[in-house]
Design a protein around this motif. Sequence first.
Motif, short mmCIF file in Angstrom:
data_model
loop_
_atom_site.label_atom_id
_atom_site.label_comp_id
_atom_site.label_asym_id
_atom_site.label_seq_id
_atom_site.Cartn_x
_atom_site.Cartn_y
_atom_site.Cartn_z
N ASP A 58 0.92 -14.77 -13.87
CA ASP A 58 0.87 -15.48 -12.77
C ASP A 58 1.93 -15.55 -11.70
OD1 ASP A 58 -0.73 -17.21 -11.40
OD2 ASP A 58 0.21 -19.31 -12.24
N THR A 59 2.50 -14.29 -11.53
CA THR A 59 3.50 -14.06 -10.44
C THR A 59 3.19 -12.88 -9.65
OG1 THR A 59 5.33 -14.68 -12.02
CG2 THR A 59 5.99 -13.54 -10.13
N PRO A 60 2.54 -13.29 -8.49
CA PRO A 60 1.93 -12.26 -7.44
C PRO A 60 3.30 -11.56 -7.07
CG PRO A 60 1.88 -14.28 -6.52
CD PRO A 60 2.43 -14.74 -7.99
N THR A 61 2.92 -10.03 -6.51
CA THR A 61 4.03 -9.31 -6.00
C THR A 61 3.99 -9.46 -4.23
OG1 THR A 61 4.03 -7.76 -7.59
CG2 THR A 61 4.96 -6.98 -5.48
N VAL A 62 5.06 -10.12 -3.68
CA VAL A 62 5.22 -10.28 -2.27
C VAL A 62 5.87 -9.31 -1.70
CG1 VAL A 62 4.47 -12.65 -2.77
CG2 VAL A 62 6.67 -12.10 -2.46
N TYR A 63 6.80 -8.52 -2.56
CA TYR A 63 7.63 -7.47 -1.55
C TYR A 63 7.71 -6.12 -2.39
CZ TYR A 63 12.22 -6.18 0.30
OH TYR A 63 13.05 -5.45 0.98
N ALA A 64 7.53 -5.17 -1.82
CA ALA A 64 7.53 -4.06 -2.59
C ALA A 64 7.95 -2.87 -1.94
CB ALA A 64 5.92 -3.54 -2.99
N ARG A 65 8.76 -2.26 -2.68
CA ARG A 65 9.56 -0.97 -2.02
C ARG A 65 9.66 0.14 -3.12
NH1 ARG A 65 9.28 -3.74 1.72
NH2 ARG A 65 10.46 -4.24 3.30
N ALA A 66 9.59 1.34 -2.73
CA ALA A 66 9.73 2.53 -3.66
C ALA A 66 10.59 3.58 -2.97
CB ALA A 66 8.27 3.26 -3.64
N TYR A 67 11.49 4.16 -3.87
CA TYR A 67 12.67 5.12 -3.27
C TYR A 67 12.69 6.36 -3.70
CZ TYR A 67 14.23 0.24 -2.09
OH TYR A 67 14.27 -1.01 -1.52
N ALA A 68 12.83 7.40 -3.02
CA ALA A 68 12.76 8.73 -3.36
C ALA A 68 13.12 9.67 -2.32
CB ALA A 68 11.39 9.21 -4.06
N ASP A 69 13.63 10.96 -2.58
CA ASP A 69 14.13 11.93 -1.90
C ASP A 69 12.55 12.91 -2.03
OD1 ASP A 69 14.42 14.20 -0.20
OD2 ASP A 69 16.43 14.65 -1.07
#
Length: 365
Positions: A58-69
């Motif tokens: 019951d914890t929605p995701t409100v901030y999302a980042r993905a990191y890569a070259d």
Amino acid sequence: MSTIARSQTGASSPRAALFVDYDNVYTVLHAQDTKRAPHELAMRIIDKVRRYLEEGDDTPTVYARAYADFATLPDHVAGEAETDLYEHGFAPQSTPTGAQLNASEQHLTIDAIHLLHERSDISSIVIVTGDRPYLPLIRAVRERGIRPLVAAVHPPQSDVLAPYLEEEAYLDARNMLGSDARDTLTSRERANRPSRRRTRASSPPEERKPIDDPMLRATIEVTEEFFGQYDEVYLTPLLRKISEELGEGYDPKALVSDLEAAGAVWLEKRDGYPYDYTVLIVNEEHEDVQEILDDYYRDRTFGSYSNGVSESEPSPQEGYDPVERSSLDEYATGEYDDDYADENYDNGDYTEDATETPDGVDANA
């Protein structure tokens, strides 16, 4: 109490920030599974983690980042990962490895620390990674009263979590894949384990009996969990650890004696100063021991044993609500299954058509 800790313990609803070390996830999956596309497996894991947070916690995701070259990923289709991640609500972050080794790890950590100070509404920091433990970041998150959770393709072993255990913060991401992909990844991990040296004063016992008692099987698992990296195990600390993990209701000396009688282990004396000492050696030629170790490395969920005897959980810190292990187990066994079948991933057929940004996720937040 800090502002963030107060928001966690107050009436505000829980919210998660999800950080993906995509560079590390992709690289590990590419190296460990040659049958399936690593991007498809990575997206499978990412989607499962977010669905667990929303449906199981019951914890929605409100901030999302993905990191890569992204440009340097092996066998990567140009633009594929960035587009899919963006359509799933992530803001892809380019981290050129030519300028900084482990750039994705460095950038992710800095952004997460900044978020801890800037967003008082975030109650959980969740990281998806391949084999990086992110221990300093996990501890920094915990110290501010925020719940940390790391979903890793290869979670860290207990011996690297000193000086205090952080096991409840780690989730085995392989349990979110189909059975074929999961078995491939776990078998590769077992194949990469250091082989035990054969420099012993005696040979493995020839007489072998079946190991049917679940507590004896759990004793083998405890030995592998905490001392598996060693060729031979000092008996005294092993007995202490068995007692800690299985409870005072079981006599560790009796368990070891029963395993010795079954030919699953044997003991040897060593000369020492000022006292001699005894070591225990696991007989990996015993068929039941082989089966127990195979099951352990294939099916283990970090911090629990196959017979249902779990490690004691540390007391939660103020403002910190750890993930219930039972919820993780239910999720890993399929209670929160996706709308598409695991077999599609096992066969290399990733057919989900994600064209909408999930509700509650702002890629530009």
